[in-house]
Design a protein around this motif. Sequence first.
Motif, short mmCIF file in Angstrom:
data_model
loop_
_atom_site.label_atom_id
_atom_site.label_comp_id
_atom_site.label_asym_id
_atom_site.label_seq_id
_atom_site.Cartn_x
_atom_site.Cartn_y
_atom_site.Cartn_z
N PRO A 15 49.43 44.35 27.74
CA PRO A 15 49.19 45.14 28.96
C PRO A 15 49.11 46.62 28.66
O PRO A 15 49.88 47.43 29.17
CB PRO A 15 50.41 44.81 29.81
CG PRO A 15 51.47 44.52 28.82
CD PRO A 15 50.79 43.87 27.65
N VAL A 16 48.18 47.00 27.78
CA VAL A 16 48.02 48.40 27.37
C VAL A 16 46.83 48.97 28.11
O VAL A 16 45.74 48.42 28.05
CB VAL A 16 47.79 48.50 25.85
CG1 VAL A 16 47.65 49.95 25.44
CG2 VAL A 16 48.94 47.85 25.11
N PRO A 17 47.00 50.05 28.85
CA PRO A 17 45.89 50.62 29.63
C PRO A 17 44.70 50.99 28.78
O PRO A 17 44.81 51.23 27.57
CB PRO A 17 46.53 51.86 30.26
CG PRO A 17 47.99 51.56 30.29
CD PRO A 17 48.24 50.76 29.05
N ARG A 18 43.56 51.11 29.44
CA ARG A 18 42.30 51.38 28.77
C ARG A 18 42.35 52.66 27.95
O ARG A 18 41.69 52.80 26.93
CB ARG A 18 41.21 51.47 29.84
CG ARG A 18 39.80 51.54 29.32
CD ARG A 18 38.85 51.65 30.49
NE ARG A 18 39.03 50.56 31.43
CZ ARG A 18 38.40 49.39 31.31
NH1 ARG A 18 37.61 49.16 30.30
NH2 ARG A 18 38.59 48.45 32.22
N CYS A 163 46.62 38.63 36.54
CA CYS A 163 47.34 39.32 37.60
C CYS A 163 48.17 40.44 36.96
O CYS A 163 49.01 40.17 36.10
CB CYS A 163 48.24 38.36 38.35
SG CYS A 163 47.36 37.09 39.28
N LEU A 164 47.96 41.67 37.37
CA LEU A 164 48.52 42.83 36.67
C LEU A 164 49.72 43.48 37.36
O LEU A 164 50.54 44.11 36.70
CB LEU A 164 47.42 43.90 36.49
CG LEU A 164 46.17 43.45 35.75
CD1 LEU A 164 45.16 44.60 35.70
CD2 LEU A 164 46.49 42.96 34.36
N CYS A 165 49.82 43.36 38.68
CA CYS A 165 50.91 44.04 39.39
C CYS A 165 51.28 43.24 40.62
O CYS A 165 50.48 42.46 41.15
CB CYS A 165 50.53 45.47 39.76
SG CYS A 165 49.09 45.60 40.84
N LEU A 179 44.54 42.57 40.48
CA LEU A 179 43.88 41.73 39.48
C LEU A 179 43.03 42.54 38.50
O LEU A 179 42.57 43.64 38.82
CB LEU A 179 42.99 40.70 40.17
CG LEU A 179 43.69 39.76 41.15
CD1 LEU A 179 42.69 38.95 41.93
CD2 LEU A 179 44.66 38.85 40.42
N ALA A 180 42.82 41.97 37.32
CA ALA A 180 42.04 42.63 36.29
C ALA A 180 40.58 42.76 36.68
O ALA A 180 39.85 43.59 36.13
CB ALA A 180 42.15 41.86 34.97
N ALA A 181 40.12 41.98 37.64
CA ALA A 181 38.73 42.04 38.09
C ALA A 181 38.48 43.19 39.05
O ALA A 181 37.34 43.43 39.45
CB ALA A 181 38.34 40.72 38.75
N GLY A 182 39.53 43.91 39.46
CA GLY A 182 39.40 44.97 40.45
C GLY A 182 39.69 44.51 41.86
O GLY A 182 39.58 45.29 42.81
N GLU A 206 40.27 47.33 36.64
CA GLU A 206 41.61 46.78 36.75
C GLU A 206 42.46 47.49 37.80
O GLU A 206 42.55 48.72 37.81
CB GLU A 206 42.34 46.85 35.41
CG GLU A 206 41.76 45.94 34.34
CD GLU A 206 40.71 46.65 33.49
OE1 GLU A 206 40.09 47.63 33.99
OE2 GLU A 206 40.51 46.24 32.34
N VAL A 207 43.11 46.72 38.66
CA VAL A 207 44.04 47.26 39.65
C VAL A 207 45.44 47.24 39.03
O VAL A 207 46.04 46.19 38.84
CB VAL A 207 44.03 46.44 40.96
CG1 VAL A 207 45.07 46.98 41.94
CG2 VAL A 207 42.64 46.46 41.58
#
Length: 391
Positions: A15-18, A163-165, A179-182, A206-207
């Motif tokens: 889970p490392v940001p862009r 699922c990110l958050c 979600l990673a899809a926005g 990504e959200v």
Amino acid sequence: MLGKRLGPRKKEEGPVPRFTKVLFSRRGAESRERRKRILRSSIVMDVSDLQLDGNADAVEFCPHPPFHNVLAAATYTLKEGDDHQPSRSGSISLFDADKGLDLLHRVETEGVFDIKWNPSGDGARPLLAQVDAIGSLALHELVDNQGTVLRKVCTQEISPWMCLCVDWHPSAEQISVGLAAGSVALVQVRESCLQNLQLWAAHEYEVWTASFDVHRHQLLYTGADDCSFCCWDVRTSPSNIVFRNSKSHTMGVCCIALNPANSNMLLTGSYDEFLRVWDVRLTSKPVNERSLSLGGGVWRIKFHPYEPKFVLAACMHNGFAVAKIENGDASIVETYDKHNSLAYGADWQKGGNLCIDENGAKKDMMVATCSFYDRLLRLWKPESTLAKKAV
């Protein structure tokens, strides 16, 4: 919008940001040195530390009595497979913070991106929400059954995307998932099951954060890798956009926190290293255009549970910091630099009696922090004056 992105996504590392690889800039290094010079007098007391079983990315103290001593820590570990198909394993560990991080229980999971306890009060049973790398939301109940353990209640597939958050509605009847899809999902919480309510395209990328307004319960704030900061009215399906700010953040927005004592104050943290203070009545620009540079991407922000003018921040490449927010201005009052990897998880211990020990004497507030690649979990006490102000 693409002009704000710093190039294509590199090989996934968890889970490392862009923008992780480029955030370690000369500006960040200079900020760290400046902070060290200014804050050498801060008094930090280490309580305990240990290495987790995987890469650490989230910590959450339980807000429910009598479990204020319980700390949950989550991990996400990416492993390359023999057929070049990566696997993403994870875990959730429970520790007794009052006994120096004694392990109470551990459950093996898919790679975990975020965890969040449900709001306390009105006799609510303690539930821990977990979102993971296979696009699922799970609920675990904290029970005291021959020891304090997590018991899985239910799991719901949200999306094929990661699922990110996760966040709880103040009523504890709904959960938001980024979600990673926005996209953003809303899920209904029932007695022993979860039900998908709606899913909408909120952002381009990504959200990283989706936080309910603790004062105006119909509002949900989101931030994403597209540098946008948005607000949604969730009373309709799909949710209606209230505002979208795509100009103030120069990199992705990865955390949002509502001030529990001031219904008009909101904070955002970004990969661009700035903590911004907002008045929700005027969202075209932050309250203070200068904002506060924390010298590293601001991944998590948590208001102090009793003194909301203090904020705990996880600053990725620049450790952890305690900031003070007064009259729209933010300043750093303390730093913590004893982690050697990406600073991700951070939380304050909760509970109204935490500042009083068993003998009735004042004691210091504890903080838990974790870092990713070194798998380190630490308990420490910020400057003692901070805890005394909270009594």
